[in-house]
Design an enzyme around this catalytic site. Sequence first.
Site, PDB file in Angstrom:
ATOM      1  N   CYS A 340       0.971  -1.106  -0.017  1.00 43.45           N
ATOM      2  CA  CYS A 340      -0.055  -0.071   0.117  1.00 43.45           C
ATOM      3  C   CYS A 340       0.939   1.142  -0.066  1.00 43.45           C
ATOM      4  O   CYS A 340       1.709   1.616  -1.050  1.00 43.45           O
ATOM      5  CB  CYS A 340      -1.024   0.044   0.989  1.00 43.45           C
ATOM      6  SG  CYS A 340      -2.381   1.073   1.019  1.00 43.45           S
ATOM      7  N   HIS A 474      -3.744  -5.767   0.740  1.00 44.17           N
ATOM      8  CA  HIS A 474      -2.899  -6.014   2.160  1.00 44.17           C
ATOM      9  C   HIS A 474      -3.178  -7.753   2.606  1.00 44.17           C
ATOM     10  O   HIS A 474      -3.998  -7.839   3.383  1.00 44.17           O
ATOM     11  CB  HIS A 474      -3.696  -5.230   3.230  1.00 44.17           C
ATOM     12  CG  HIS A 474      -3.449  -3.834   3.337  1.00 44.17           C
ATOM     13  ND1 HIS A 474      -2.460  -3.086   3.850  1.00 44.17           N
ATOM     14  CD2 HIS A 474      -4.027  -2.747   2.561  1.00 44.17           C
ATOM     15  CE1 HIS A 474      -2.356  -1.735   3.864  1.00 44.17           C
ATOM     16  NE2 HIS A 474      -3.350  -1.719   2.957  1.00 44.17           N
ATOM     17  N   GLU A 476      -1.275  -9.043   4.448  1.00 41.74           N
ATOM     18  CA  GLU A 476      -0.820  -9.361   5.967  1.00 41.74           C
ATOM     19  C   GLU A 476      -2.006  -9.197   6.886  1.00 41.74           C
ATOM     20  O   GLU A 476      -1.948  -9.587   8.002  1.00 41.74           O
ATOM     21  CB  GLU A 476       0.245  -8.172   6.365  1.00 41.74           C
ATOM     22  CG  GLU A 476      -0.178  -6.954   6.632  1.00 41.74           C
ATOM     23  CD  GLU A 476      -0.668  -6.195   5.232  1.00 41.74           C
ATOM     24  OE1 GLU A 476      -0.728  -4.852   5.328  1.00 41.74           O
ATOM     25  OE2 GLU A 476      -0.443  -6.594   4.250  1.00 41.74           O
TER      26      GLU A 476
END
Length: 514
Positions: A340, A474, A476
């Site tokens: 990001c 994202h 994660e």
Amino acid sequence: MWAAKVPGEGAKLVDACEAMCALMSQLRIAIDGGKDSLSMAARVHGETVVSPGTLVVSTYAPCPDVTVKVTPDLKAASLGRDTTLLYVAIEGLQFRLGGSVLAQCYGKLGGQHGRSGRTACSVRRGMRWVLEVQQTHADGVMSAFRRASVPCFAVGRGIGVGDLHSGSSVTVRAGAKKILLQDSLFNLFNRWESTSFEIEKLQKAKASAIEEYTGIERRTGPRYVSKLNPDTVYADLKLNASAGPRVALIREEGTNGDREMAAALFTAGFEVHDVVMNDLLQGRTTLDRYRGIVFPGGFSYADTLGSAKGWAACIQYNGTIAPQFEHFRQRTDTFSLGVCNGCQLMGLIGWVETGVQPATTAEETVPEIVLVGNRSEKFESRWVTLRIPASKSLMLRRLAGSVLGCWVAHGEGRFAFRSDATRDRLAVQQCVTMQYVDDASNPTEGYPMNPNGSPLGIAGVCSPDGRHLAIMPHPERCVQMWQWPYVTADFPYRNASPWMSMFYEAYLWCVGKQ
């Protein structure tokens, strides 16, 4: 929310507060925090517009098992079997709509009220449910609710009919004869969404709002495919994060995705160091100590200068740390990941370029890859579907061919290239690492499946040697399956998410086992 500066509103606020305190006392609960929004009145063309007095009480409770969740969709079709729909009347049998938005729309505020409230302050505490259960379990579920004195009724059935398509219809019957409702599913959906659509046209690019609204009929739902099961592929790893390869999790003012990223890296066996830019500027640590660098997501410097531009300037124009970053990039035993805001940064500092040098000195400060504003002209926080094509990325090696759900959250996520030749070289050199796809798993530029309008659906790129990876989504934030808001019924994994493969593969590469 109360318009306290308008005559009479202050007295109403006091009445509402007294009613709330009396109710809290009866329920034997307390308020441990609050927020008041007063002066909610505005003058428009000489007329005073007063917001209706509104009290919202939000409650919370412990969640003993975060892995248990139910998504708000009917499963009969995907399960291939009939199900029973149960109506659970949490509020009891007094089916009242006093104080509701429906009552407000029809000018019926006052009079009838929720069971817990009264006319002066229509407080409602209804959280009614419709549950879908397998037919073989319906009687047991109903009995359990009745033993708890909670009314529960069988109100219908879900019938497995296969895939959703443009001809799908909805039929609601009372008994065998009387038809209460029969219409196209998409007609009903469009009618339901029509009010939101009118608001959306005012809140983002009108063309994007229309594309999303008119595209509903073409949606069939995603189909997830994983090329590995992380619970078995990496089961034999002997991980010891205290002795694992060192990774610098570099953050700047405004970074907010570092904790999730640290958890994923730690789980994969890395020794994770929390490094702020000032640590590097002050010489408290140096990049020579690390095998990996991760730039997490967030809003560095609040995006005041544009996404990641302030962060990039701190690296590029500081004579102390700029050589450190360049040396780290050139080492052959290192890797980096930008997510990001970190992806935007890596584009600006040139860590994922194709190696073609600018033709003139005047162009040297123009990166080949930048991230620009979403075509929707809106910050997009969505659950999207990504295809992982075969690429040179060392972190995505085993995921090639997978189609997975993932979070996105960005306002400037559209990949833009200094030239078409740059974009084409990325594809030819297998440096495109992620693509937004439609429900048929094909790369798309259509909104909202592609939330920003990136050409060819590009959501991530890597350097030609595969060591440096920059992605806008994202992963994660969804490395455990309970972090997925939606999972198709046939998706087999319920523990570690396939996304953990990224971090395991980086670990294996660092220890020479990939």
